[in-house]
Design a protein around this motif. Structure first.
Motif, PDB file in Angstrom:
ATOM      1  N   PRO A  68       0.787  -1.264  -0.097  1.00 59.63           N
ATOM      2  CA  PRO A  68      -0.019   0.031  -0.055  1.00 59.63           C
ATOM      3  C   PRO A  68       0.864   1.443  -0.024  1.00 59.63           C
ATOM      4  CG  PRO A  68       0.016  -0.879   2.235  1.00 59.63           C
ATOM      5  CD  PRO A  68       0.984  -1.735   1.350  1.00 59.63           C
ATOM      6  N   ARG A  81      -0.714   5.015  -4.290  1.00 62.50           N
ATOM      7  CA  ARG A  81      -1.877   4.057  -4.385  1.00 62.50           C
ATOM      8  C   ARG A  81      -2.864   4.347  -3.307  1.00 62.50           C
ATOM      9  NH1 ARG A  81       2.338  -1.211  -4.602  1.00 62.50           N
ATOM     10  NH2 ARG A  81       3.276  -0.786  -6.670  1.00 62.50           N
ATOM     11  N   VAL A  82      -2.477   4.699  -2.201  1.00 64.86           N
ATOM     12  CA  VAL A  82      -3.570   4.970  -1.103  1.00 64.86           C
ATOM     13  C   VAL A  82      -4.267   6.211  -1.529  1.00 64.86           C
ATOM     14  CG1 VAL A  82      -4.179   5.462   1.280  1.00 64.86           C
ATOM     15  CG2 VAL A  82      -2.485   3.541   0.620  1.00 64.86           C
ATOM     16  N   VAL A 130      -5.986   1.693   2.644  1.00 65.13           N
ATOM     17  CA  VAL A 130      -4.773   1.043   2.646  1.00 65.13           C
ATOM     18  C   VAL A 130      -5.180  -0.827   2.273  1.00 65.13           C
ATOM     19  CG1 VAL A 130      -3.313  -0.027   4.257  1.00 65.13           C
ATOM     20  CG2 VAL A 130      -3.633   2.316   4.171  1.00 65.13           C
ATOM     21  N   ASN A 131      -6.271  -1.169   3.059  1.00 64.77           N
ATOM     22  CA  ASN A 131      -6.772  -2.315   2.827  1.00 64.77           C
ATOM     23  C   ASN A 131      -7.315  -2.790   1.152  1.00 64.77           C
ATOM     24  OD1 ASN A 131      -6.580  -3.937   5.563  1.00 64.77           O
ATOM     25  ND2 ASN A 131      -7.273  -2.077   6.046  1.00 64.77           N
ATOM     26  N   CYS A 137      -6.962   5.567  -4.356  1.00 66.17           N
ATOM     27  CA  CYS A 137      -8.034   5.121  -4.002  1.00 66.17           C
ATOM     28  C   CYS A 137      -9.046   6.420  -3.111  1.00 66.17           C
ATOM     29  CB  CYS A 137      -7.858   4.137  -2.868  1.00 66.17           C
ATOM     30  SG  CYS A 137      -7.749   2.352  -3.698  1.00 66.17           S
ATOM     31  N   VAL A 168      -6.021  -1.160  -1.267  1.00 67.55           N
ATOM     32  CA  VAL A 168      -4.833  -1.580  -2.098  1.00 67.55           C
ATOM     33  C   VAL A 168      -4.160  -2.898  -2.067  1.00 67.55           C
ATOM     34  CG1 VAL A 168      -2.638  -0.447  -2.622  1.00 67.55           C
ATOM     35  CG2 VAL A 168      -4.275   1.022  -2.441  1.00 67.55           C
ATOM     36  N   MET A 169      -4.082  -3.171  -0.567  1.00 60.38           N
ATOM     37  CA  MET A 169      -3.392  -4.462  -0.459  1.00 60.38           C
ATOM     38  C   MET A 169      -4.103  -5.588  -1.047  1.00 60.38           C
ATOM     39  SD  MET A 169      -2.797  -3.856   3.549  1.00 60.38           S
ATOM     40  CE  MET A 169      -2.559  -5.773   4.193  1.00 60.38           C
TER      41      MET A 169
END
Length: 352
Positions: free
Chosen positions: A47, A51-52, A84-85, A55, A87-88
């Motif tokens: 993440p 990327r975060v 964060v999750n 989102c 992206v993960m």
């Protein structure tokens, strides 16, 4: 690079206060997250801040925006944690509004998130996306609807599980005490096959406009596949569901029947409405209280001691009908819900 090269620092700003992990090599990130128990056991997409941010931008959210609060433990879930999750899990940024809406739904008290994640019964969150956004994001409603091969389904469902693990603390073996669980606990997301169904989609049944996009969540237990390849009359098709429904148990407040296109084709040809299907399933899945007790169910006797018929679904409307699956193969499914659909109620929310 060894673990010694990982560093932690605090980042604080007007809308952000968080711990930032720094690595010399991106390849080590997944291993560190696994070591810390922040994953579902599978590798993750790191993440990275950009990327975060992507989102958050796709959802029009600030990092500190509160998406919801887990009712039992009082854990606050911010937009940053959701991002964060997301992206993960491997989601594209445009999936973020769906994930956010699912989290809002999970935090509704009637969904009873803590109970379904802590229970030994092993429920998973089944996410059903309805409306125009399902096609825009290419969320699968067809072949292998509960299986692999579709990024939106796989990663949206996975993001929801990672949020449950990381934002609410319900990690397997800690708060999550499922005796068996089932694969839907990794990822379980689908769309309705609106183009196949002869009836309005589920979100319209629940009071939303046809043009709305919604997310519905269910505390789903493992489904039972129902096969009938020879029947064409609706009654002959639907009676095949009886044994699968008996396995669910009596007096359910909600359960799901997923009807495949082959079965729906014959039901459509006969001109049956959704309510007729619900009524038939309600009537055909009844057995005597004595038979229920013989099957190990706790069913009180009637006051005068006489035998009585007890249905699987307390009311016909308690059978939620979804249309999905591949065009070939007459395989449908019955999906029971945690606590008989009473301890945890399904929730539908419109995507903003």
């Amino acid at each position: 690079m060894g673990r010694q090269s990982r560093r932690e620092r605090k980042m604080t700003g007007a809308n952000l206060t968080s711990t930032v992990l720094e690595f010399d090599d991106e390849s080590e990130i997944a291993e560190e997250y696994l070591r810390r128990g922040w994953t579902d056991g599978l590798p993750i997409t790191p993440p990275m801040p950009d990327r975060v941010r992507a989102c958050l931008a796709a959802g029009g959210r600030s990092p500190s925006d509160i998406v919801g609060t887990e009712p039992t433990k009082g854990r606050v879930i911010t937009a940053e944690k959701v991002a964060v999750n997301t992206v993960m899990a491997g989601c594209l940024p445009e999936y973020f509004p769906v994930v956010v809406t699912a989290v809002e739904a999970m935090c509704a008290p009637e969904f009873n998130l803590h109970a379904i994640t802590a229970s030994t019964m092993g429920a998973a969150v089944l996410t059903v996306v309805s409306g125009p956004i399902a096609k825009e994001l290419e969320i699968n409603s067809g072949v292998g609807v509960f299986g692999p091969g579709h990024r939106a389904n796989s990663t949206i469902g996975r993001a929801i599980r990672l949020i449950i693990i990381n934002a609410t603390g319900s990690a397997s073996g800690e708060i999550d005490k499922a005796t068996l669980g089932h694969p839907g606990k990794f990822s379980w997301c689908m769309a309705e096959a609106d183009e196949v169904s002869p009836w309005p989609p589920m979100h319209v049944d629940r009071g939303f406009d046809a043009g709305d996009s919604t997310v519905s969540i269910f505390a789903g237990l493992s489904g039972t596949q129902v096969a009938n390849h020879h029947a064409q009359a609706p009654e002959e098709i639907l009676v095949s569901f009886r044994d699968a429904m008996f396995a669910v148990g009596p007096t359910q407040k909600e359960l799901i029947a997923v009807l495949c296109p082959e079965h729906i084709g014959n039901i459509r040809a006969a001109g049956w409405s959704k309510s007729q299907v619900q009524q038939f399933l309600f009537e055909t899945s009844q057995r005597s209280d004595a038979d229920w007790r013989a099957a190990g169910e706790v069913v009180p006797a009637s006051p005068d001691g006489s035998s009585r018929m007890v249905p699987v679904a307390s009311e016909p409307d308690n059978v939620t009908i979804l249309v999905a699956g591949g065009a070939a193969g007459a395989f449908s499914s019955i999906i029971p819900l945690w606590g008989g659909g009473a301890g945890s109620q399904s929730v539908t929310k419109r995507i903003q």
